[in-house]
Motif scaffolding. Structure first.
Motif, short mmCIF file in Angstrom:
data_model
loop_
_atom_site.label_atom_id
_atom_site.label_comp_id
_atom_site.label_asym_id
_atom_site.label_seq_id
_atom_site.Cartn_x
_atom_site.Cartn_y
_atom_site.Cartn_z
N SER A 147 0.81 -1.22 0.00
CA SER A 147 0.00 0.00 0.00
C SER A 147 0.84 1.27 0.00
N LYS A 148 2.11 1.16 0.41
CA LYS A 148 2.98 2.35 0.43
C LYS A 148 3.29 2.86 -0.98
N LEU A 149 3.09 2.01 -1.97
CA LEU A 149 3.41 2.39 -3.34
C LEU A 149 2.21 2.97 -4.09
N THR A 150 1.05 3.02 -3.43
CA THR A 150 -0.15 3.56 -4.08
C THR A 150 -0.49 4.89 -3.42
N ASN A 151 -0.47 5.96 -4.22
CA ASN A 151 -0.66 7.30 -3.67
C ASN A 151 -2.11 7.74 -3.59
N SER A 152 -2.80 7.69 -4.70
CA SER A 152 -4.12 8.29 -4.81
C SER A 152 -5.23 7.26 -4.68
N GLN A 153 -6.08 7.44 -3.68
CA GLN A 153 -7.21 6.54 -3.49
C GLN A 153 -8.20 6.67 -4.65
N LEU A 154 -8.36 7.89 -5.17
CA LEU A 154 -9.29 8.09 -6.28
C LEU A 154 -8.80 7.37 -7.54
N THR A 155 -7.50 7.34 -7.74
CA THR A 155 -6.94 6.61 -8.89
C THR A 155 -7.19 5.12 -8.74
N LEU A 156 -7.02 4.61 -7.51
CA LEU A 156 -7.33 3.21 -7.24
C LEU A 156 -8.82 2.94 -7.46
N LEU A 205 0.93 8.64 -13.26
CA LEU A 205 1.99 9.51 -13.77
C LEU A 205 1.48 10.88 -14.22
N THR A 206 0.23 10.91 -14.70
CA THR A 206 -0.32 12.17 -15.22
C THR A 206 -1.23 12.87 -14.21
N SER A 207 -1.35 12.28 -13.00
CA SER A 207 -2.22 12.87 -11.95
C SER A 207 -3.61 13.16 -12.50
N ARG A 208 -4.15 12.22 -13.25
CA ARG A 208 -5.41 12.43 -13.97
C ARG A 208 -6.58 12.71 -13.04
#
Length: 604
Positions: free
Chosen positions: A358-367, A401-404
């Protein structure tokens, strides 16, 4: 001009009775109570002393046209004041609240009618209050309709010698009279749109608090008992809580028999398994969002509230059949979202792309969007399992990568879902990939984005995933890969040691902590490197290649060293660098790291 709201005053006693009879629905009573016991005590003290406790805000459920052509007017839904009402239900009416562990608990407020001006008349009950003759341990006893002051007061005075009924009676009556205090309710019109309700809430609320659409949706769900609302809401709450507490399933099966006999119970059970190591830990907002997106192909949770209310967007009316159909669709979506196979398969898809924890996943919305997309693609018979896996991996990396989904996420997700429906996912994906991941992005944009000192930046996390996916070895070792170093025995260290840089004029942490200066290294090797410059410790490596005797790491072959530097995106001439080369080193390494990420992306 339509009237957006009306203001009504109710006695506290009537207000609590409306809550008891569900005329005013307070769904928060069934969820963990977040106030501290002392805040409950302070609320009672304010009422006792005649201080205002602020307005409550309710929203009238829209008038829904039934299948038989009749109009059904709904009850009031409390959207602001849940904690105050729950506190009053607990202290005044003696109701139990749900604590953070989902356990039922009484909050008892003690009252001392003999308190002097400089003493507190109310307190959270302790054993000392129960033993004391001065304190009445639980004020709910006095608020009960069967309370008889003519029996109670003489008994109280008998326990406290020298105290007359005339001294005690006014204080007790003053406490009882708080039931007659008028409480203001701002009743929002049932004709208001969800967005309008939100805007009015913000303007009225003195704290300027944003009305959380997920909370709004959860409140709406639980208020519909006829449509299985209470069970649905508990399913979402319990499922998410099980991620935090592995013993929760055993507790809930013993305390909530109705839920434990429902088909949702099995989802809480699998999550509670201690062997699960999740990289995706959703909260109730995430579960709602994934379910809504995957089933309704929409992203705005305000639309979910409207649909669950029976909103006909075309004719701007509310229909019973739309509400019923929306609840059925939501239930179907929840079963898919919380399904063990679906959930674990999605996690495995990301783990196999290198996002192993989980430390490698930043954005909950992206998930969230990636999981919703996974559930959507699973229904596409034209795509096989391997294709779905590859596309989800690429989409997650691309959007990271694109912070979509960072700025205006609901708008972006809503548009993406619409375009996927219109064009099909593969065509849509190719368009986005071509637009977002141009040569300029890889050669310039990503390189610039990596000029940061955040070890948790999305770009560095994708780089870590690339290292793991390619089974790259740790710096200056050929026997331990990056995954093992990150998980167990290693750490992130500086290629140009921090103390070395500070001694040579780079004393700003934004300079020496650049992610382009980070590498994955044995702690023992890091200790051996100490504060040496790269040209000094790399000289040791070159010497150990000649002597075949290890001093730092375990590399004793020149070919292994070249491979190791390449795997770690480090210039081959590191052995010639000192502090004067540091800034140029950062530029070169950012480009090498960006190239590794690019190669990784196209390998998925």
């Amino acid at each position: 001009m339509k009237e957006n709201f009306h203001v009504h005053n109710y006695s506290l006693n009537n207000l609590l009775n409306y809550v008891e009879t569900d005329t005013i629905a307070v769904p928060e009573i069934q969820r963990p109570f977040v106030w501290k016991a002392k805040q409950v005590r302070d609320l009672i003290d304010s009422l006792y002393n005649g201080y205002p406790i602020g307005y409550l805000i309710t929203w009238s459920k829209p008038n829904v046209r039934t299948r038989h052509g009749q109009v059904s007017s709904g009850h009031q839904l409390l959207i602001d004041g849940q904690q105050r009402i729950t506190a009053l239900m607990a202290a005044v009416m003696g109701r139990e609240v749900i604590n953070k562990k989902y356990q039922e608990k009484r909050i008892k407020i003690a009252f001392n009618p003999l308190a002097e001006d400089d003493e507190e008349a109310f307190a959270v009950q302790t054993p000392a209050h129960v033993k004391s003759s001065n304190w009445i341990p639980d004020i709910s006893v006095l608020m009960n309709g069967s309370f008889d002051p003519y029996i109670f007061i003489p008994e109280y005075c008998e326990k406290n010698s020298g105290i007359s009924p005339q001294e005690v009676s006014p204080k007790i009556q003053q406490l009882i009279n708080i039931k007659n205090i008028q409480v203001g309710i701002i009743q929002l019109s049932n004709e208001l749109e969800i967005e309008e309700v939100t805007e009015i809430f913000i303007r009225i609320n003195s704290k300027g608090t944003t009305l959380n659409q997920a909370d709004f949706a959860m409140s709406k769900i639980s208020s519909e008992d006829k449509l299985n609302g209470a069970i649905i809401r508990n399913a979402i709450d319990y499922f998410c809580h099980a991620f935090e507490d592995s013993s929760f399933y055993k507790y809930i099966t013993s305390k909530d028999k109705k839920f434990s006999s429902s088909e949702y119970s099995r989802y809480v059970k699998w999550v509670s398994d201690k062997s699960n190591n999740h990289i995706y830990t959703p909260n109730y907002s995430d579960i709602l969002r994934v379910s809504f997106m995957s089933q309704f192909k929409k992203a705005k949770l305000s639309d979910l509230v409207s649909l669950l209310s029976g909103r006909d967007f075309k004719h701007r009316t509310f229909l019973e059949e739309i509400a019923e159909d929306s609840f059925k669709k939501l239930e179907l979506a929840l079963h898919n979202t919380m399904n063990e196979h679906n959930f674990k398969s999605f996690e495995l898809t990301l783990q196999s792309a290198g996002f192993v924890n989980s430390k490698l996943t930043n954005s909950q919305l992206t998930l969230n969007f990636s999981y919703a997309l996974y559930l959507i693609l699973k229904k596409d018979s034209s795509m096989n399992k391997m294709e779905i896996t590859n596309f989800i991996q690429k989409w997650y990396v691309l959007t990271t990568l694109t912070s979509r989904y960072i700025g205006s996420p609901e708008t972006t997700m809503n548009r993406d879902l619409r375009l996927i429906q219109e064009r099909g996912f593969i065509e849509f994906f190719k368009e986005v990939e071509s637009a977002e991941l141009s040569d300029t992005f890889w050669d310039v944009g990503l390189v610039q984005n990596m000029e940061t000192n955040s070890a948790n930046s999305p770009y560095f996390n994708v780089y870590k995933a690339a290292m793991i996916r390619s089974n790259s070895q740790g710096f200056l070792t050929k026997g331990v890969n990056t995954k093992d170093l990150l998980d167990i025995i290693g750490d992130i260290h500086h290629i140009f040691p921090k103390n070395y840089l500070q001694k040579n004029g780079f004393d700003n942490r934004n300079e020496y902590n650049q992610i382009a200066n980070y590498t994955f290294l044995f702690r023992e090797a890091n200790i051996q490197i100490g504060n040496k410059s790269p040209n000094e410790y790399m000289r040791t490596i070159i010497n150990q290649i000649s002597s075949k005797e290890t001093v730092i790491g375990d590399i004793i072959e020149e070919s292994d060293l070249r491979i190791n530097l390449d795997q770690n995106s480090i210039p081959q001439d590191l052995h010639a660098m000192d502090a004067t080369d540091y800034l140029e080193f950062l530029k070169i390494r950012r480009k090498l790291m960006a190239e590794k990420i690019k190669e990784y992306y196209y390998s998925l």
